[in-house]
Design an enzyme around this catalytic site. Structure first.
Site, PDB file in Angstrom:
ATOM      1  N   LYS A  90       0.822  -1.204   0.000  1.00  0.00           N
ATOM      2  CA  LYS A  90       0.000   0.000   0.000  1.00  0.00           C
ATOM      3  C   LYS A  90       0.864   1.266   0.000  1.00  0.00           C
ATOM      4  O   LYS A  90       2.083   1.195   0.125  1.00  0.00           O
ATOM      5  CB  LYS A  90      -0.972  -0.043   1.183  1.00  0.00           C
ATOM      6  CG  LYS A  90      -1.929  -1.253   1.117  1.00  0.00           C
ATOM      7  CD  LYS A  90      -3.015  -1.091   0.079  1.00  0.00           C
ATOM      8  CE  LYS A  90      -3.654  -2.363  -0.414  1.00  0.00           C
ATOM      9  NZ  LYS A  90      -4.351  -3.205   0.544  1.00  0.00           N
TER      10      LYS A  90
HETATM   11  C1  LIG Z   1      -5.364  -4.344   0.859  1.00  0.00           C
HETATM   12  C2  LIG Z   1      -6.842  -4.187   0.904  1.00  0.00           C
HETATM   13  C3  LIG Z   1      -7.585  -4.460   2.055  1.00  0.00           C
HETATM   14  C4  LIG Z   1      -7.016  -5.151   3.249  1.00  0.00           C
HETATM   15  O1  LIG Z   1      -5.966  -4.532   3.833  1.00  0.00           O
HETATM   16  P1  LIG Z   1      -5.117  -5.298   4.960  1.00  0.00           P
HETATM   17  O2  LIG Z   1      -4.404  -4.191   5.651  1.00  0.00           O
HETATM   18  O3  LIG Z   1      -4.202  -6.233   4.223  1.00  0.00           O
HETATM   19  O4  LIG Z   1      -6.058  -6.030   5.831  1.00  0.00           O
HETATM   20  C5  LIG Z   1      -8.928  -4.136   2.070  1.00  0.00           C
HETATM   21  N1  LIG Z   1      -9.526  -3.619   0.987  1.00  0.00           N
HETATM   22  C6  LIG Z   1      -8.866  -3.378  -0.155  1.00  0.00           C
HETATM   23  C7  LIG Z   1      -9.603  -2.778  -1.300  1.00  0.00           C
HETATM   24  C8  LIG Z   1      -7.500  -3.673  -0.242  1.00  0.00           C
HETATM   25  O5  LIG Z   1      -6.849  -3.464  -1.398  1.00  0.00           O
END
Ligand SMILES: *Cc1c(COP(=O)(O)O)cnc(C)c1O
Length: 397
Positions: free
Chosen positions: A195
């Site tokens: 992210k």
């Molecule tokens: C990455 C992601 C999540 C989950 O994030 P985590 O921190 O890995 O739990 C939720 N929604 C979307 C759209 C994502 O891309």
């Protein structure tokens, strides 16, 4: 014992350009090392500092740091009271996490399609899916571009629904001048490795409502009374009460230390991704095998993802083959996402079937996510662009 391996010199480095790589420098290493040396590794003063710095950054009233965005979404839904038999409306074009948390609470995910020619959910379809059991809307700011929040918030107001935003892609994103994280009941961010800001694993909720924040904080640490995290510090006490059936979703100070350094770089990393996006945009203007979708006006994109759509008319090979061709040229890519309604676990548990969300299936079948991250060099960007141009030349129909 094996000798310590030297850091590889550039000539030894693999020539594969990964789809994503975190920008981790000496500052991050120092910050984490400092926590290791401090003797306090789990939730503590660094976590509080990160929560406050994050709140300032997006302009939120209350923030709670957690160990993932999945945990954030789960507790956000719990905090607004989602339970057995409730319905939550969300886009089919999203990641597993946005849907599974609804099942955790015994509620039912109700999926909707994308807008035509967009990856974002269609508010008109949301309205059509509202029933007497609907309690919340869970929009996803896909790729880092905001959803049509005016329409979604208006629907929520008219039907007395809560809005929980999945902002896993949206740090930082602006909608009509307002920062995502300040627009609805609760917003959930992700600090997963790929992210736009990473703590390895991590998440954050932002909310204007102190009661929601309080509830989420309590549920994130076994449902035990306030400041449970201080129990082993000089300020703390051994006594505690378990007020709710909670979870183990707290963030560690190791993660928070990483997050604090990353947060200070967030704008600079965004500027780099925006630059990469502008390079890709410029190239795509001269190709017809790959297109991008139009973006809404008056937004600021986080550029978490840069997605090209493979043209069926202009290229003789399909999306899967283009991914292979990029891989052969040493370029890592990804696909966001296989729509939820096409997955076995969702199909088994809800009344969805192939073909009912034609826009999402069309988007998915043509989508490729290109590398876009701050650690990319000029040469990396050129490699991606050269590979696309070369594939277009070879496979133009
Ligand atoms: C990455 C992601 C999540 C989950 O994030 P985590 O921190 O890995 O739990 C939720 N929604 C979307 C759209 C994502 O891309």
């Amino acid at each position: 014992m094996a000798a310590t391996k030297a850091v590889p010199t550039p000539s030894q480095e693999i020539t594969f350009l990964p789809y994503n790589r975190s920008l981790i420098g000496q500052e991050e290493i120092n910050a984490v090392t400092e926590v290791l040396r401090s003797g306090w590794l789990t939730t503590g003063s660094r976590t509080r500092e990160f929560e406050m710095a994050f709140a300032r950054y997006i302009g939120a009233e209350n923030t709670v740091a957690l160990n993932s965005c999945t945990a954030a979404l789960h507790l956000a839904l719990a905090a607004v009271g989602i339970r057995d038999g409730d319905e939550v409306i969300l886009p089919t074009m999203t990641f597993a996490a946005s849907g599974e948390v609804i099942f955790y609470l015994g509620a039912r995910p109700v999926l909707v399609d994308c807008l035509p020619n967009s990856f974002q959910l269609d508010p008109e379809q949301v309205e059509r899916k509202i029933t007497s059991r609907t309690r919340a809307i869970l929009p996803v700011h896909f790729a880092g571009a905001p959803c049509d929040m005016d329409s979604i918030c208006d629907l929520a107001k008219r039907h007395n629904l809560k809005v929980i935003e999945d902002a896993a892609h949206a740090l930082p994103t602006r909608y009509k001048g307002k920062v995502v994280g300040t627009l609805s009941d609760i917003t959930c961010f992700s600090f997963y490795a790929t992210k736009t800001l990473t703590t390895g694993e991590g998440g954050m909720v932002a909310t204007e409502n102190p009661e929601y924040a309080e509830k989420i904080r309590r549920l994130s640490l076994h449902g035990i009374s306030k400041d449970a995290w201080k129990r082993y510090s000089a300020e703390g006490s051994w006594r505690y009460d378990i007020l709710d059936v909670g979870y183990k979703y707290n963030m560690t100070d190791l993660q928070a230390a990483l997050g604090l350094v990353q947060l200070a770089k967030c704008d600079a990393m965004l500027a780099r991704r925006a630059y990469i996006a502008s390079c890709y945009d410029r190239l795509l203007g001269s190709l017809d095998g790959f297109t991008t979708l139009p973006l809404p006006a008056d937004i600021e994109h986080a550029w978490h993802l840069y997605i090209v759509q493979v043209s069926r008319e202009a290229l003789s090979i399909n999306r899967d083959r283009v991914i292979e061709e990029l891989k052969n040229r040493g370029i890592g890519t990804s696909v966001h996402f296989i729509p939820l309604h096409l997955h076995p676990s969702i199909k088994r548990n809800s009344d969805t079937a192939r073909g009912i969300f034609p826009n999402a299936e069309e988007r998915f079948s043509r989508a490729i996510s290109l590398p876009i991250y701050a650690a990319m060099s000029e040469a990396d960007i050129s490699r991606v662009m050269d590979a696309l141009a070369d594939i277009e030349r070879k496979f133009h129909s």
